[in-house]
Every structure is written in C-alpha cells, then in structure tokens.
Design a protein around this motif. Structure first.
Motif, PDB file in Angstrom:
ATOM      1  N   LEU A  90       0.830  -1.212   0.000  1.00  0.00           N
ATOM      2  CA  LEU A  90       0.000   0.000   0.000  1.00  0.00           C
ATOM      3  C   LEU A  90       0.862   1.259   0.000  1.00  0.00           C
ATOM      4  CD1 LEU A  90      -2.972  -0.801   2.411  1.00  0.00           C
ATOM      5  CD2 LEU A  90      -3.105  -0.177  -0.002  1.00  0.00           C
ATOM      6  N   ALA A  93       2.263   1.615  -3.525  1.00  0.00           N
ATOM      7  CA  ALA A  93       1.240   2.087  -4.469  1.00  0.00           C
ATOM      8  C   ALA A  93       0.994   3.579  -4.273  1.00  0.00           C
ATOM      9  CB  ALA A  93      -0.054   1.299  -4.287  1.00  0.00           C
ATOM     10  N   GLY A  94       0.931   4.019  -3.028  1.00  0.00           N
ATOM     11  CA  GLY A  94       0.738   5.438  -2.747  1.00  0.00           C
ATOM     12  C   GLY A  94       1.894   6.286  -3.239  1.00  0.00           C
ATOM     13  N   THR A  97       1.664   6.587  -6.941  1.00  0.00           N
ATOM     14  CA  THR A  97       0.587   7.508  -7.296  1.00  0.00           C
ATOM     15  C   THR A  97       1.052   8.950  -7.158  1.00  0.00           C
ATOM     16  OG1 THR A  97      -1.102   5.943  -6.597  1.00  0.00           O
ATOM     17  CG2 THR A  97      -1.769   8.237  -6.744  1.00  0.00           C
ATOM     18  N   ARG A 119      -7.996  -4.808  -1.224  1.00  0.00           N
ATOM     19  CA  ARG A 119      -7.744  -3.384  -0.991  1.00  0.00           C
ATOM     20  C   ARG A 119      -6.431  -2.935  -1.645  1.00  0.00           C
ATOM     21  NH1 ARG A 119      -6.448  -0.520   4.690  1.00  0.00           N
ATOM     22  NH2 ARG A 119      -6.420   1.590   3.906  1.00  0.00           N
ATOM     23  N   VAL A 120      -5.426  -3.797  -1.592  1.00  0.00           N
ATOM     24  CA  VAL A 120      -4.127  -3.467  -2.175  1.00  0.00           C
ATOM     25  C   VAL A 120      -4.213  -3.508  -3.699  1.00  0.00           C
ATOM     26  CG1 VAL A 120      -1.704  -4.132  -2.267  1.00  0.00           C
ATOM     27  CG2 VAL A 120      -2.965  -4.345  -0.130  1.00  0.00           C
ATOM     28  N   ALA A 123      -5.735  -0.328  -4.824  1.00  0.00           N
ATOM     29  CA  ALA A 123      -4.790   0.790  -4.751  1.00  0.00           C
ATOM     30  C   ALA A 123      -3.845   0.786  -5.947  1.00  0.00           C
ATOM     31  CB  ALA A 123      -3.996   0.729  -3.447  1.00  0.00           C
ATOM     32  N   TRP A 124      -3.342  -0.396  -6.328  1.00  0.00           N
ATOM     33  CA  TRP A 124      -2.450  -0.472  -7.495  1.00  0.00           C
ATOM     34  C   TRP A 124      -3.193  -0.148  -8.776  1.00  0.00           C
ATOM     35  CZ3 TRP A 124       2.505  -0.066  -7.625  1.00  0.00           C
ATOM     36  CH2 TRP A 124       3.284  -0.497  -6.559  1.00  0.00           C
ATOM     37  N   ARG A 126      -5.801   1.840  -9.040  1.00  0.00           N
ATOM     38  CA  ARG A 126      -6.013   3.288  -9.006  1.00  0.00           C
ATOM     39  C   ARG A 126      -4.743   4.016  -9.468  1.00  0.00           C
ATOM     40  NH1 ARG A 126      -7.660   4.220  -3.727  1.00  0.00           N
ATOM     41  NH2 ARG A 126      -9.773   3.852  -4.445  1.00  0.00           N
ATOM     42  N   THR A 127      -3.596   3.542  -9.010  1.00  0.00           N
ATOM     43  CA  THR A 127      -2.326   4.131  -9.422  1.00  0.00           C
ATOM     44  C   THR A 127      -2.161   4.025 -10.939  1.00  0.00           C
ATOM     45  OG1 THR A 127      -1.306   3.617  -7.304  1.00  0.00           O
ATOM     46  CG2 THR A 127       0.179   3.964  -9.153  1.00  0.00           C
ATOM     47  N   ALA A 148     -11.688   1.560  -7.688  1.00  0.00           N
ATOM     48  CA  ALA A 148     -10.458   2.221  -8.135  1.00  0.00           C
ATOM     49  C   ALA A 148     -10.789   3.476  -8.934  1.00  0.00           C
ATOM     50  CB  ALA A 148      -9.618   1.270  -8.975  1.00  0.00           C
ATOM     51  N   CYS A 151     -11.582   7.732  -7.549  1.00  0.00           N
ATOM     52  CA  CYS A 151     -10.236   8.051  -7.090  1.00  0.00           C
ATOM     53  C   CYS A 151     -10.164   9.300  -6.229  1.00  0.00           C
ATOM     54  CB  CYS A 151      -9.295   8.170  -8.279  1.00  0.00           C
ATOM     55  SG  CYS A 151      -9.802   9.425  -9.452  1.00  0.00           S
TER      56      CYS A 151
END
Length: 180
Positions: A90, A93-94, A97, A119-120, A123-124, A126-127, A148, A151
């Motif tokens: 996470l 991924a953040g 991003t 959830r992870v 996040a990826w 979304r990135t 995702a 955003c």
C-alpha cells in the motif's frame, strides 16, 4: 591512540534497530544513499521505515529543487517489487501515485501477478488508472475497477484525455460499472 566511534546510524542499520533510526532520521535531511539502503533492507521493519521516509519526503512542500531533482531522486529509490506485505505494498502504491502525478512516470511493478488482498489490488489499479486512463478500456468492468475509479485525485495531465478527476469520479465510476 583512540579509535573514533562508529557512525551510530550505520551501526543501527547493521543491527536493524528501527527504533533508533526512526528517532534519528528526518525525511528532509536523510541522505539518498541511506534511504536507498533502508528501502532495500532485508528486514521488513526497516524497509517500511524507508518507504515511510520516502512518503514524507514526497509530502514536503515543493521547493524550486523539488520539481526536478528531488522527485527524480525519490523515484529512483523506489524498489521494483510490490512489497513483501500488504502494508508495504500500500505504501508503494501510494508513492507511485504521488510521484506519477507530479513527475515523469516510473514503471510500475508487476502487481497483477502478485497475490495481494483486494484493498491493495484496488490501490495499485487506481495508481495505474491515474497514470494512464486508457487502462479503463482494457480493464474488466466491476470489482476492483469500480472502487479504483472513485479516485478523488488528479490524473496526469500529460496523458491525452486526462483531465481533472473530481471527488467521486462519476464518469470513471459509471464506465467502470458498465459491462463491456
């Protein structure tokens, strides 16, 4: 003749003393080579500390140097893996991003091949969507695309078709729910 004391930071790194390192290191002043050693350390607690320091460094207000040199430096320190734990993944991924929205796009690790919690994976994804909205066309509709797509962040403006993504991302979310 006395021998000078060893560097306490290097000693703490060798001993994997995360507590001492967390108390002594500051994200803004930590040397890049030390950050690189932390991010690639075999002990998960130290890798997590290194990634946290990188995240803090990307959150600092922009200075004249931050746009070019600082962001490129941080991007160069990112490992090319998805992480060994969900928390580490996470954080990564953040970081991808944040860095992708402010500078040249770094290559994402192969997060799709890793066995990650939902959830992870979201996040990826979304990135990936924020870096390249064209992914929306190839990603299957439904989960994890719908969450995702909500955003609430800005996609990269350097990509064609990347505009502002308002909170809720109604256009992306509606396309994500639609069947192909």
């Amino acid at each position: 003749m006395t021998t000078p004391p060893d560097d306490p930071i290097s000693d703490a790194l060798d001993r994997a003393d995360a507590g001492l390192l967390a108390r002594r290191l500051d994200a803004r002043t930590c040397p890049p080579d030390l950050l690189g050693r932390l991010v690639r350390h075999p002990v998960p607690r130290l890798r997590h500390l290194g990634l946290t320091l990188l995240a803090e460094r990307t959150d600092t207000p922009r200075t004249a140097d931050a746009d070019g040199g600082q962001l490129a430096l941080v991007a160069g320190l990112l490992p090319d893996t998805v992480g060994s734990s969900p928390e580490e993944s996470l954080l990564l991924a953040g970081l991808h991003t944040r860095l992708g929205s402010r500078g040249p796009r770094t290559r994402l690790p192969d997060w799709r091949a890793a066995a990650l919690p939902a959830r992870v994976r979201i996040a990826w994804l979304r990135t990936e969507l924020l870096g390249d909205p064209v992914v929306l066309r190839t990603e299957p509709a439904g989960e994890p695309l719908a969450p995702a797509a909500r955003c609430g962040a800005r996609p990269r403006r350097s990509r064609p078709g990347a505009g502002r993504c308002p909170p809720g991302c109604r256009p992306l979310a509606s396309r994500a729910r639609r069947a192909p």
